[in-house]
Design a protein around this motif. Structure first.
Motif, PDB file in Angstrom:
ATOM      1  N   LYS A  63      31.229  29.162  35.345  1.00  0.00           N
ATOM      2  CA  LYS A  63      30.027  30.003  35.212  1.00  0.00           C
ATOM      3  C   LYS A  63      28.799  29.126  35.000  1.00  0.00           C
ATOM      4  CE  LYS A  63      28.030  33.633  32.322  1.00  0.00           C
ATOM      5  NZ  LYS A  63      28.233  34.470  31.126  1.00  0.00           N
ATOM      6  N   THR A  68      29.390  32.920  40.295  1.00  0.00           N
ATOM      7  CA  THR A  68      29.139  34.279  39.822  1.00  0.00           C
ATOM      8  C   THR A  68      30.460  34.982  39.505  1.00  0.00           C
ATOM      9  OG1 THR A  68      29.254  35.290  42.010  1.00  0.00           O
ATOM     10  CG2 THR A  68      27.094  34.418  41.297  1.00  0.00           C
ATOM     11  N   GLU A  69      30.344  36.101  38.817  1.00  0.00           N
ATOM     12  CA  GLU A  69      31.528  36.902  38.505  1.00  0.00           C
ATOM     13  C   GLU A  69      32.223  37.349  39.788  1.00  0.00           C
ATOM     14  OE1 GLU A  69      32.720  40.886  35.931  1.00  0.00           O
ATOM     15  OE2 GLU A  69      30.614  40.493  36.391  1.00  0.00           O
ATOM     16  N   THR A  70      31.447  37.779  40.768  1.00  0.00           N
ATOM     17  CA  THR A  70      32.004  38.245  42.038  1.00  0.00           C
ATOM     18  C   THR A  70      32.765  37.119  42.740  1.00  0.00           C
ATOM     19  OG1 THR A  70      30.236  39.863  42.280  1.00  0.00           O
ATOM     20  CG2 THR A  70      31.448  39.265  44.283  1.00  0.00           C
ATOM     21  N   GLU A  71      32.176  35.938  42.786  1.00  0.00           N
ATOM     22  CA  GLU A  71      32.848  34.802  43.445  1.00  0.00           C
ATOM     23  C   GLU A  71      34.152  34.450  42.742  1.00  0.00           C
ATOM     24  OE1 GLU A  71      29.230  32.153  45.253  1.00  0.00           O
ATOM     25  OE2 GLU A  71      29.461  32.182  43.066  1.00  0.00           O
ATOM     26  N   LYS A  73      36.034  36.401  40.881  1.00  0.00           N
ATOM     27  CA  LYS A  73      37.019  37.466  41.095  1.00  0.00           C
ATOM     28  C   LYS A  73      37.607  37.398  42.500  1.00  0.00           C
ATOM     29  CE  LYS A  73      35.352  40.727  37.664  1.00  0.00           C
ATOM     30  NZ  LYS A  73      34.702  42.018  37.452  1.00  0.00           N
ATOM     31  N   GLU A  74      36.791  37.074  43.500  1.00  0.00           N
ATOM     32  CA  GLU A  74      37.305  36.937  44.869  1.00  0.00           C
ATOM     33  C   GLU A  74      38.317  35.801  44.961  1.00  0.00           C
ATOM     34  OE1 GLU A  74      34.013  36.528  47.553  1.00  0.00           O
ATOM     35  OE2 GLU A  74      33.387  38.604  47.286  1.00  0.00           O
ATOM     36  N   ILE A  92      41.820  37.602  35.800  1.00  0.00           N
ATOM     37  CA  ILE A  92      40.746  38.589  35.958  1.00  0.00           C
ATOM     38  C   ILE A  92      40.309  39.123  34.601  1.00  0.00           C
ATOM     39  CG2 ILE A  92      40.278  40.945  36.763  1.00  0.00           C
ATOM     40  CD1 ILE A  92      41.624  40.176  39.389  1.00  0.00           C
ATOM     41  N   LYS A  96      36.538  38.861  33.269  1.00  0.00           N
ATOM     42  CA  LYS A  96      35.775  40.042  32.848  1.00  0.00           C
ATOM     43  C   LYS A  96      35.207  39.844  31.446  1.00  0.00           C
ATOM     44  CE  LYS A  96      37.533  44.040  35.294  1.00  0.00           C
ATOM     45  NZ  LYS A  96      38.261  45.299  35.140  1.00  0.00           N
TER      46      LYS A  96
END
Length: 107
Positions: A63, A68-71, A73-74, A92, A96
């Motif tokens: 981070k 990013t959070e999205t990256e 998580k992907e 995950i 989160k």
């Protein structure tokens, strides 16, 4: 002898080589890799190994390195097929928690 060689001995020379030179030594010494790429490689390695103890700190570093959070998580979802769903879901949950908005203590 490297630390990994001392720990593993001559039992698995190829494993020692991968650990010392390829996985960690090479990743952190290669100047062409950005801190962001290094974080992704480390996080992926920890997830596939199921190492949640170290994962929290490395997710924080990822981070801080701009992921990013999205990256994240992907990446974790893609790894689920290789690492298994339980390991991916644990990662995950940690991601989160890391990206959860901080609560206002005055509320």
């Amino acid at each position: 002898m490297t630390p990994a060689q001392k720990l593993i001995g001559d039992f698995a020379p190829k494993l020692v080589s991968l650990t010392d030179e390829t996985l960690f030594g090479d990743v952190w010494a290669r100047s062409e890799l950005s801190p962001r790429d290094r974080s992704l490689i480390t996080v992926a390695s920890l997830i596939t190994g199921g190492n949640t103890e170290q994962l929290r700190g490395h997710l924080t570093r990822a981070k801080d390195n701009g992921l990013t959070e999205t990256e994240l998580k992907e990446v974790i979802i893609h790894l689920a097929f290789y690492a298994g769903w339980p390991k991916a879901m644990s990662a995950i949950v940690l991601a989160k928690e890391l990206f959860a908005p901080e609560e206002d203590p005055d509320r």
